[in-house]
Write a protein that holds these residues in place. Structure first.
Motif, PDB file in Angstrom:
ATOM      1  N   VAL A   1       0.711 -60.065 -10.160  1.00  0.00           N
ATOM      2  CA  VAL A   1       1.139 -61.326 -10.745  1.00  0.00           C
ATOM      3  C   VAL A   1       0.772 -62.429  -9.758  1.00  0.00           C
ATOM      4  O   VAL A   1       1.232 -62.412  -8.609  1.00  0.00           O
ATOM      5  CB  VAL A   1       2.653 -61.325 -11.035  1.00  0.00           C
ATOM      6  N   GLU A   2      -0.088 -63.306 -10.200  1.00  0.00           N
ATOM      7  CA  GLU A   2      -0.590 -64.381  -9.335  1.00  0.00           C
ATOM      8  C   GLU A   2      -0.853 -65.581 -10.224  1.00  0.00           C
ATOM      9  O   GLU A   2      -0.973 -65.432 -11.440  1.00  0.00           O
ATOM     10  CB  GLU A   2      -1.883 -63.933  -8.641  1.00  0.00           C
ATOM     11  N   PRO A   3      -0.928 -66.774  -9.641  1.00  0.00           N
ATOM     12  CA  PRO A   3      -1.136 -67.968 -10.475  1.00  0.00           C
ATOM     13  C   PRO A   3      -2.602 -68.166 -10.844  1.00  0.00           C
ATOM     14  O   PRO A   3      -3.302 -68.992 -10.282  1.00  0.00           O
ATOM     15  CB  PRO A   3      -0.620 -69.100  -9.577  1.00  0.00           C
ATOM     16  N   GLY A   4      -3.073 -67.427 -11.803  1.00  0.00           N
ATOM     17  CA  GLY A   4      -4.475 -67.532 -12.203  1.00  0.00           C
ATOM     18  C   GLY A   4      -5.316 -66.499 -11.463  1.00  0.00           C
ATOM     19  O   GLY A   4      -4.813 -65.720 -10.666  1.00  0.00           O
ATOM     20  N   ALA A   5      -6.599 -66.487 -11.733  1.00  0.00           N
ATOM     21  CA  ALA A   5      -7.464 -65.470 -11.122  1.00  0.00           C
ATOM     22  C   ALA A   5      -7.891 -65.907  -9.719  1.00  0.00           C
ATOM     23  O   ALA A   5      -9.049 -66.235  -9.469  1.00  0.00           O
ATOM     24  CB  ALA A   5      -8.680 -65.240 -12.010  1.00  0.00           C
ATOM     25  N   GLN A   6      -6.940 -65.900  -8.789  1.00  0.00           N
ATOM     26  CA  GLN A   6      -7.226 -66.388  -7.437  1.00  0.00           C
ATOM     27  C   GLN A   6      -7.689 -65.252  -6.529  1.00  0.00           C
ATOM     28  O   GLN A   6      -8.236 -65.491  -5.463  1.00  0.00           O
ATOM     29  CB  GLN A   6      -5.996 -67.086  -6.835  1.00  0.00           C
TER      30      GLN A   6
END
Lengths: 295, 415, 258
Positions: free
Chosen positions: B93-98
């Motif tokens: 779980v991360e804020p967008g495909a970082q």
């Protein structure tokens, strides 16, 4: 054939006084079908609405990934929940001011003062009307394509934890209600400014009924959408399947906006009538009488 | 017009100014929506332990590994996945495909896609990520369970620093060609799509440029629907048919060429794969004790939660209650030492020092700091399901660790 | 088969009307119609596609042999069909499907680039939208030549499905090449789905072909195309309903009481 604004003065013989014909002021470059004339607001509406969407998008660009991912924080409250109140406030204020102006100023229209408008003026009003229909169309694009794409992007990537997610805020709580404002406002303009097409005595147009219904039911569907996502009926709400069944009413209600084409159709037919009167040399007074007697 | 323009400019500048003020004060948060998930869902579904991030700073392209264990608890709720979690996916779980995921190993086997899971299942995982976008990102492991959603584990800030060479996501095809997933095929996608758009524009311009539109309604209104009047009326002429046939023909040609190119250049293709696997079970450690929750209370005035657990030592050596783990938090027995403090690790108080002699049974009260639980919204007061649960860690003298699932209703002492 | 117009005078009269110059109706009306209608057409077409078949359109690793071409032709033919009726009925222009496809092309690319790429950072080669334009051109050409909505619905739906598949399969093919990843043989699209993490779209969520006892050995694709065509015929008539009864029928009609 130039329009002549004149009163018909009865000679001494008994003759009913003819209403005056109102014609819009003649300003070069601002005629009824000039870009800076009748078409002005139609052209301006496009960058205004798209600009508003851009402002929201920039706001999200700076804050969504840093603050918008957790609805339990005070920052989220101020940046995204308070924003909803601001949005509804802005739309509400605009609605009151704009509708209020349309209705109040209708009392000062030439028709309300017993005059008859010239063909030139009616054409100008139809062009303005087309501009308002265009504004409604642009708003529908923003609410049904620009932000839904973002909604899919956001919710398939981040955890949904509130009804006021960064992607919901501009879509559901600004542009959806604005769509209602624009649709009803366009109707109010048509009803007061284009009586030959949308006069109150004709009833309520099916075209507007469908278009307004589309915008209103879309707003109502927001509630069903949030319900579906939170209740998890049949395990459908827990996952972020974009084609989930409780999203489909958004589409069905959107189809009702097909009524917008009837608006173009109805006003084009009125333009034909105006052209016919022009060719046959029917005076605006005679044309207005014909419209009244056809009721 | 000038007046109207002035109002428009003001209307545009005002939000811009407001935007500037607002953005200047934005400070990032580190949770990703887990607090909004119901407390029962977080505490009775998946337990986490040993979650470790190998680095907190990586350069673009360099890797960081997340290791740990996730357990699907025996208390899995009946109203999630019909009480039967069967297909899982271990994600990040991360804020967008970082970041990009480079590798995923569960219970010792490579697990590229979903895997079959079950209640009580224990999954030792190792996720290898590579930094992709410069910035500081909060990253969590997460276990997605079919028809339930994603249960989020403890997270960590990871800073990705820019690399002078940028970022490339290289993989090698079966035919030996190495490609960069960041841009592979992109120009063909864009180019082919634009070609189709040019054809579409050609069609539209052909019909609408030289012919008026709005005035045609007057004519078409007088024709039956399935007629266009032909050459005699002139709405649609022979020339229109020919020109349209040319554009349609070019379209068909583009399709044929596309098909041929695809057949020739990409002869060996596969359909998208559905590669779900059964991961091997983990051999359970020696069972040291059985732990049951007896009672849980919440005092809303003093903000204290107390959980009573009954520990029955079934081994031959003393055991000690080491920690209690509701959701992604860990509350440590100070007697075993607290490895780190916050935001996921805290101390709890025990009514004893937590040790139970062999063959004995003891009820121990665990007192948890309510403010932490309130911040994490793990106090289910006011919810439809006021139960709490989690894992109780028990350690033996030899270092063997047991993680027993406990769950009990929460009784409110004071609101 | 044209019905003979008994009097040539009628054809002359109509012809004069085709080339007539008007006092107030100039080309600006045409421009404003096409320009402002583009937004609502793009909106209707995109929302129909997004909420009926969006997941397959968002990601390369959803574009399978079984579901993609069963559902997408239905979802995408509806609004082009409605516009075909409207534009043929109103202007005798065989442009409805192409116009819709072009409008939604622009809207879709704006949406993907601005939102999917720049908002949540997915590469465009993973989230590219399918193109409907070749299918739209062929559907419009069929209407031009046959002037029959019945024929267009039956033959055209097949043409639409096939053209949609061929035009997008050409783009998709590179992403279906096999690759070894994590010790398994997968496609490039699968690897895109694994490496570019979608926290809320776990892999099992994909509604794609999963082997069963009855996938007809290599015929899966063609069975899907056939059924997709049947659904597209149904979709075409849904679109006709929209065009006929929601767009055209209301013209000049009023409710006396609401």
């Amino acid at each position: 054939m130039e329009e002549i604004v004149q009163s018909a003065r009865a000679p001494e013989a008994v003759r009913e006084r003819q209403p005056e014909v109102y014609d819009a002021p003649r300003v070069p470059g601002k005629g009824p079908i000039d870009w800076m004339g009748g078409w002005k607001w139609g052209l301006l509406a496009v960058p205004i609405l798209l600009g508003a969407a851009a402002v929201f998008r920039v706001y999200q660009g700076f804050t969504a990934l840093s603050i918008g991912t957790d609805s339990s924080t005070p920052q989220f409250f101020w940046y995204y929940e308070f924003l909803v109140a601001v949005e509804i406030g802005i739309v509400g204020l605009f609605t009151i001011l704009w509708w209020g102006w349309i209705i109040r100023s209708a009392k000062r229209l030439p028709e309300a003062l017993g005059m008859v408008i010239s063909r030139r003026e009616e054409v100008r009003r139809i062009a303005v009307f087309w501009g308002l229909v265009g504004a409604t169309s642009v708003n529908l694009y923003i609410e049904a394509s620009f932000f839904p794409n973002q909604d899919g992007a956001w919710h398939q990537t981040l955890v949904r934890d509130t009804a006021f997610t960064p992607s919901h805020d501009p879509m559901f709580y600004f542009f959806f209600p604005l769509g209602v404002t624009l649709a009803i406002g366009t109707y109010l303009y048509g009803r007061t400014r284009l009586p030959a097409v949308y006069g109150a005595w004709k009833g309520f147009p099916w075209s507007f009924f469908l278009l307004i219904a589309a915008t209103v039911t879309e707003v109502a569907q927001v509630a069903m959408n949030e319900w579906g996502h939170s209740v998890n009926l049949g395990n459908a709400g827990a996952e972020e399947f974009f084609s989930v069944w409780f999203h489909w009413p958004f589409v069905l209600y959107g189809w009702l906006a097909g009524g917008i084409f009837a608006l173009w159709g109805e006003t084009i037919l009125r333009l034909y009538q105006i052209e016919k009167d022009e060719e046959e040399g029917v005076s605006p007074v005679e044309a207005a009488t014909a419209t009244v007697t056809s009721r | 017009m000038k007046r109207a323009l002035r109002w428009v400019l003001l209307a545009a500048l005002a939000p811009a100014a407001a935007l500037g003020l607002v953005l200047g004060s934005a400070t990032p948060v580190f949770a990703h929506g887990e607090r909004a998930q119901d407390a029962f869902a977080r505490m009775q579904t998946v337990g986490w332990w040993g979650v470790n991030f190998s680095k907190t700073t990586v350069q673009q392209g360099d890797t960081v590994t997340i290791t740990g264990t996730a357990k699907i608890l025996e208390t899995w709720p009946n109203n999630l996945s019909n009480g039967n979690p069967d297909v899982c996916y271990l994600t990040v779980v991360e804020p967008g495909a970082q970041f990009v995921l480079k590798d995923r190993v569960i219970n010792g086997v490579e697990t590229p896609q979903s895997f079959f899971c079950h209640k009580g299942g224990i999954y030792n995982f190792k996720l290898t990520l590579a930094g992709r976008s410069p910035g500081t990102w909060h990253v969590h492991p997460g276990l997605a369970v079919r028809e339930s959603g994603t249960i989020i584990g403890p997270g960590q800030w990871i800073r990705v620093t820019p690399s002078p060479t940028g970022f490339a996501n290289l993989i090698t095809l079966l035919n030996g060609q190495t490609i960069d997933l960041e841009s592979y095929g992109q120009w063909f996608v864009v180019g082919f799509s634009i070609l189709t758009f040019i054809l579409g524009l050609a069609w539209m311009i052909k019909w609408t440029w030289s012919k008026p539109t709005v005035t045609r309604l007057a004519v078409s209104n007088q024709l039956p629907l399935n007629q266009d009047g032909g050459e005699a009326v002139g709405l649609i002429t022979k020339r229109d048919h020919v020109q349209s046939a040319v554009i349609a023909g070019l379209t068909a040609l583009l399709l044929v060429l596309g098909l041929v190119y695809q057949q020739v250049a990409y002869r060996n293709t596969l359909p998208p794969q559905s590669d779900w696997i059964q991961v091997p079970s983990v051999a359970p450690p020696q069972q040291l004790a059985s732990v049951q929750a007896v009672n849980a209370t919440w005092d809303g005035v003093s903000h204290v939660m107390t959980l009573s657990v009954r520990v029955h030592n079934t081994s031959g050596t003393p055991v000690q209650v080491a920690s209690f783990r509701p959701a992604y938090l860990t509350f440590w027995n100070p007697a075993v030492g607290v490895p780190k403090t916050g935001p996921y690790d805290y101390e709890m108080r025990l009514s004893t020092e937590g040790t139970v002699a062999p063959g004995h049974t003891q009820t121990i009260n665990l007192t948890l700091p309510g403010t932490v639980l309130e911040t994490e919204k793990l106090i289910p007061v006011g919810k439809a399901d006021m139960a709490i649960g989690g894992l109780v860690e028990v350690r033996g003298a030899s270092g063997v660790r047991n993680f027993d699932t406990v769950s009990t209703a929460l009784n409110i002492v004071r609101l | 088969m044209a019905i003979a117009i008994p009097v040539d005078r009628k054809a002359d009269e109509l012809r004069r009307l085709v080339f007539k110059r008007y006092r107030w109706i100039d080309r600006k009306w045409d421009f404003m119609f096409w320009f402002t209608a583009a937004f609502v057409v793009a909106a209707a077409a995109d929302i129909t596609r997004l909420l009926f078949a969006g997941d397959w359109d968002f990601w390369t690793d959803w574009k399978d042999r079984e579901w993609w071409m069963t559902i997408t032709p239905f979802a995408t033919i509806i609004i082009p069909s409605a516009l075909q009726f409207i534009q043929w009925r109103a202007w005798r222009f065989p442009t409805g499907a192409t116009y819709t496809a072009c409008c939604v092309f622009v809207a879709a690319w704006i949406g993907r680039v601005v939102q999917w790429k720049f908002f949540v950072n997915y590469p465009m080669n993973f989230v590219w939208p399918a193109t409907w334009i070749p299918a739209g051109i062929l559907l419009d050409f069929l209407l031009l030549e046959t002037r029959s909505f019945i024929v267009v619905s039956v033959i055209g739906a097949g043409l639409w499905t096939l053209a949609f598949w061929v035009s997008n399969y050409a783009i998709l093919a590179p992403f279906l090449q096999p690759v070894h990843f994590m010790g398994h043989t997968l496609t490039v699209a699968d690897v895109q789905g694994i490496t570019y993490i979608r926290a809320q779209t776990p892999e099992y969520l994909r509604v794609i072909e999963r082997d069963s006892l009855r996938t007809f050995l290599q015929e899966t694709q063609y069975v899907s195309l056939a059924f997709g065509t049947v659904l597209a015929i149904f979709g075409y008539w849904v679109g006709q309903f929209i065009g006929r009864y929601l767009a055209v029928w209301p013209i000049g009609r009023f409710l006396k009481q609401i």
